[in-house]
Design a protein around this motif. Structure first.
Motif, short mmCIF file in Angstrom:
data_model
loop_
_atom_site.label_atom_id
_atom_site.label_comp_id
_atom_site.label_asym_id
_atom_site.label_seq_id
_atom_site.Cartn_x
_atom_site.Cartn_y
_atom_site.Cartn_z
N LEU A 61 20.00 -12.52 -126.68
CA LEU A 61 21.44 -12.65 -126.30
C LEU A 61 21.50 -11.48 -125.16
CD1 LEU A 61 23.16 -12.23 -129.92
CD2 LEU A 61 23.25 -14.17 -128.26
N PRO A 62 22.73 -11.67 -124.30
CA PRO A 62 22.77 -10.65 -123.39
C PRO A 62 23.30 -9.32 -124.24
CG PRO A 62 24.19 -12.72 -122.88
CD PRO A 62 23.53 -12.95 -124.32
N PRO A 63 22.67 -8.22 -123.60
CA PRO A 63 23.07 -6.98 -124.67
C PRO A 63 24.48 -6.49 -124.58
CG PRO A 63 21.15 -6.66 -122.69
CD PRO A 63 21.80 -8.13 -122.58
N VAL A 64 25.30 -7.24 -123.51
CA VAL A 64 26.92 -7.17 -123.87
C VAL A 64 27.24 -7.52 -125.21
CG1 VAL A 64 28.79 -7.10 -122.81
CG2 VAL A 64 26.92 -6.41 -121.27
N VAL A 65 26.73 -8.74 -125.24
CA VAL A 65 27.05 -9.41 -126.53
C VAL A 65 26.52 -8.81 -127.89
CG1 VAL A 65 26.92 -11.57 -127.75
CG2 VAL A 65 27.10 -11.69 -125.25
N THR A 66 25.49 -8.27 -127.70
CA THR A 66 25.36 -7.56 -129.14
C THR A 66 26.11 -6.12 -129.22
OG1 THR A 66 23.01 -8.13 -128.72
CG2 THR A 66 23.07 -6.23 -129.97
N LEU A 71 30.38 -3.51 -131.87
CA LEU A 71 31.73 -2.85 -131.68
C LEU A 71 32.86 -3.18 -132.85
CD1 LEU A 71 33.55 -0.76 -130.08
CD2 LEU A 71 34.07 -2.58 -128.54
N ILE A 72 32.91 -4.66 -133.01
CA ILE A 72 33.81 -5.40 -133.83
C ILE A 72 33.21 -5.02 -135.31
CG2 ILE A 72 34.52 -6.91 -131.91
CD1 ILE A 72 33.10 -9.12 -133.22
N THR A 73 31.97 -4.99 -135.48
CA THR A 73 31.73 -4.66 -136.85
C THR A 73 31.58 -3.32 -137.26
OG1 THR A 73 30.23 -6.59 -136.42
CG2 THR A 73 29.66 -5.32 -138.44
N PHE A 74 30.90 -2.31 -136.40
CA PHE A 74 30.94 -1.06 -136.78
C PHE A 74 31.92 -0.03 -136.14
CE2 PHE A 74 26.91 -2.73 -137.73
CZ PHE A 74 26.48 -2.32 -138.87
N GLY A 75 33.07 -0.55 -135.45
CA GLY A 75 34.00 0.10 -135.02
C GLY A 75 34.97 0.75 -136.11
N GLY A 169 23.08 -2.16 -121.87
CA GLY A 169 24.24 -2.88 -121.93
C GLY A 169 24.62 -2.71 -123.18
N ALA A 170 24.12 -2.93 -124.31
CA ALA A 170 24.64 -2.69 -125.77
C ALA A 170 25.18 -1.39 -126.03
CB ALA A 170 23.40 -3.18 -126.65
N VAL A 175 29.29 2.42 -127.33
CA VAL A 175 29.75 3.90 -127.32
C VAL A 175 30.15 4.03 -126.28
CG1 VAL A 175 28.13 4.13 -129.36
CG2 VAL A 175 27.24 4.37 -127.11
N SER A 176 30.44 3.39 -125.15
CA SER A 176 30.92 3.58 -123.79
C SER A 176 29.75 4.66 -123.27
CB SER A 176 32.32 4.54 -123.86
OG SER A 176 32.81 4.79 -122.62
N ASN A 177 30.37 5.44 -122.19
CA ASN A 177 29.57 6.48 -121.27
C ASN A 177 30.15 7.74 -121.22
OD1 ASN A 177 27.70 7.48 -119.45
ND2 ASN A 177 28.78 6.30 -117.85
#
Length: 234
Positions: A61-66, A71-75, A169-170, A175-177
């Motif tokens: 998977l693209p790391p961004v997808v992971t 984010l939508i699961t553990f946010g 990517g993930a 968690v942003s930068n």
């Protein structure tokens, strides 16, 4: 060499945070990594192929997808994240712990694969012989199987650590930068490439990343060889 070590406080923070995040991701991934590797190597059950696919999904998977799925699961508003926040006060999103979670998930397939290959290489006759002498399966695993697969475990741990060190990517999606909180080495390098005059800082951190990754891989090889020789002697 002085130029390489002449890092700013923010750069040192990125180096320390990367090592911390990678180490935590590696340690907490190890127990489930061994269990799942054992299931995939020895288990016979419905859904084994599905489990294998899920484990290795982060690799394809693209790391961004992971990162977005995390984010939508553990946010804070995600089903798991909201539950952990409300009941235990645990927050992953935009925290260094979230970076460790993302790095652990991305590195998990490499750890599992290394340990699984090591388990599959174990001579089952040795385990069977111990079983005929009255040893229970748990004792057989702890005294026969585990020592034999130690080189694979070490290799898997170091591979996971090195992969976590380079994850971008993930991590940045989940968690942003945030400097000092979630800005790891890859994120810091990316930040330097986006500002004028940041080439020197990006180059310093790139070289440091390469040195750490190579040191981890060399250490893995050395430790695995020593363990293998000790097992052969015994």
């Amino acid at each position: 060499m002085q130029w390489l070590l002449d890092l700013t406080p923010d750069e040192w923070d990125a180096v320390r945070l990367s090592i911390k995040v990678s180490a935590v991701a590696m340690v907490f991934s190890l127990p489930p990594g061994i269990i799942i590797a054992l299931l995939l190597a020895r288990g016979r059950f419905w859904g084994k192929s599905i489990l294998n696919g899920i484990v290795h999904l982060p690799l394809i998977l693209p790391p961004v997808v992971t990162g977005y799925l995390l984010l939508i699961t553990f946010g804070r508003r995600g089903p798991v994240g909201a539950f952990l926040d409300q009941h235990f006060g645990i927050v992953f999103s935009f925290r260094w712990t979230g970076a460790a979670l993302a790095c652990g998930i991305m590195a998990f397939p490499l750890m599992v694969r290394a340990i699984r290959l090591s388990i599959e290489a174990v001579d089952r006759k040795l385990e069977a012989a111990a079983g005929t002498l009255g040893a229970n399966p748990l004792w057989v695993f702890g005294t026969i199987t585990l020592p034999l697969i130690l080189p694979g475990i070490v290799a898997g741990m170091i591979l996971a650590f090195a992969k976590a060190m380079g994850e971008f990517g993930a991590t940045i999606t989940f968690v942003s930068n945030i400097p000092g909180e979630t800005q790891t080495l890859p994120s810091a390098i990316y930040t330097f490439t986006q500002v004028p005059g940041g080439n020197a800082g990006a180059l310093r951190l790139t070289i440091i990343s390469i040195i750490i990754a190579m040191a981890a891989l060399v250490a893995s090889e050395v430790v695995a060889r020593r363990i293998s020789r000790r097992i052969e002697i015994e």
